[in-house]
Scaffold this motif. Sequence first.
Motif, PDB file in Angstrom:
ATOM      1  N   LEU A   1       0.821  -1.212   0.000  1.00 48.56           N
ATOM      2  CA  LEU A   1       0.000   0.000   0.000  1.00 48.56           C
ATOM      3  C   LEU A   1       0.854   1.260   0.000  1.00 48.56           C
ATOM      4  CD1 LEU A   1      -2.725  -1.259   2.473  1.00 48.56           C
ATOM      5  CD2 LEU A   1      -3.132  -0.607   0.086  1.00 48.56           C
ATOM      6  N   ARG A   2       1.959   1.221   0.735  1.00 47.58           N
ATOM      7  CA  ARG A   2       2.843   2.389   0.724  1.00 47.58           C
ATOM      8  C   ARG A   2       3.459   2.601  -0.657  1.00 47.58           C
ATOM      9  NH1 ARG A   2       3.667   0.887   6.089  1.00 47.58           N
ATOM     10  NH2 ARG A   2       5.395  -0.514   5.627  1.00 47.58           N
ATOM     11  N   PHE A   3       3.704   1.482  -1.372  1.00 43.15           N
ATOM     12  CA  PHE A   3       4.194   1.624  -2.744  1.00 43.15           C
ATOM     13  C   PHE A   3       3.129   2.299  -3.608  1.00 43.15           C
ATOM     14  CE2 PHE A   3       4.525   0.384  -7.138  1.00 43.15           C
ATOM     15  CZ  PHE A   3       5.851   0.632  -7.421  1.00 43.15           C
ATOM     16  N   ILE A   4       1.870   1.877  -3.465  1.00 37.86           N
ATOM     17  CA  ILE A   4       0.782   2.493  -4.237  1.00 37.86           C
ATOM     18  C   ILE A   4       0.686   3.980  -3.912  1.00 37.86           C
ATOM     19  CG2 ILE A   4      -1.735   2.558  -4.561  1.00 37.86           C
ATOM     20  CD1 ILE A   4      -1.773  -0.474  -4.225  1.00 37.86           C
ATOM     21  N   ALA A   5       0.783   4.324  -2.619  1.00 36.76           N
ATOM     22  CA  ALA A   5       0.733   5.734  -2.217  1.00 36.76           C
ATOM     23  C   ALA A   5       1.875   6.516  -2.858  1.00 36.76           C
ATOM     24  CB  ALA A   5       0.795   5.845  -0.695  1.00 36.76           C
ATOM     25  N   HIS A   6       3.091   5.970  -2.780  1.00 31.19           N
ATOM     26  CA  HIS A   6       4.262   6.644  -3.343  1.00 31.19           C
ATOM     27  C   HIS A   6       4.112   6.791  -4.856  1.00 31.19           C
ATOM     28  CE1 HIS A   6       8.503   7.805  -3.736  1.00 31.19           C
ATOM     29  NE2 HIS A   6       8.547   7.000  -4.771  1.00 31.19           N
TER      30      HIS A   6
END
Length: 209
Positions: free
Chosen positions: A64-69
Amino acid sequence: MDHIIAGITTPTTDILMLLNYLVLLEKIVSSKRGVDFVQQRPQVFPRIQGLAGHNDPSIAGFGLRFIAHFCKQGNTECAVALEHRWHELLFDLLCRDDTDPDTLQSCAEALGYMASTPAGVTRVLDSGPACSRWGDLSASGTRDVRIAVLHSLAVAYDSPHTPTEQLSDLFSAMFTGTHGGRRFDALLSLQRQFDTELRLAAYHLYQAL
């Protein structure tokens, strides 16, 4: 870079190595050339979605943090994310009652960046339950979830890319009417909170509105 792509897309039981590859991929997509490179390797996108929806909150958090980034980079990247239907995963995680709180916080962050574009706001408005749930969590989630949700909503409402008319529609959907009015009252009441982090998160959203 193809070695990194292979490290992410190849099934493995070495979770630590997988997460290291994911961190490297995040650095790659920080540049336009990196985004173009990843777009030419479509096998990456379902794998990221699978990681973001993983049952292990630590793995889901990295996904999810990858998607946010990725979505934070701008309109083009958000369009790619929407094309690969990552928003559907975010809506599902947001609306489920059994989503882990840590996962919910990461989900809110990703959704905020995805909804900081006109196309992202349209998807949120088209998904009535997700829009309502996002607003509800700003008023009635646990402390850490509320903080994440308030900041994510601020990112969406403070976007320089989204027309005012769309943002007005989003505000109407979340904060008007009987139920929406209660959400807005809850937001205003947070300005009197002794909890500094919660109060600052509310102020972040209030400023954006």
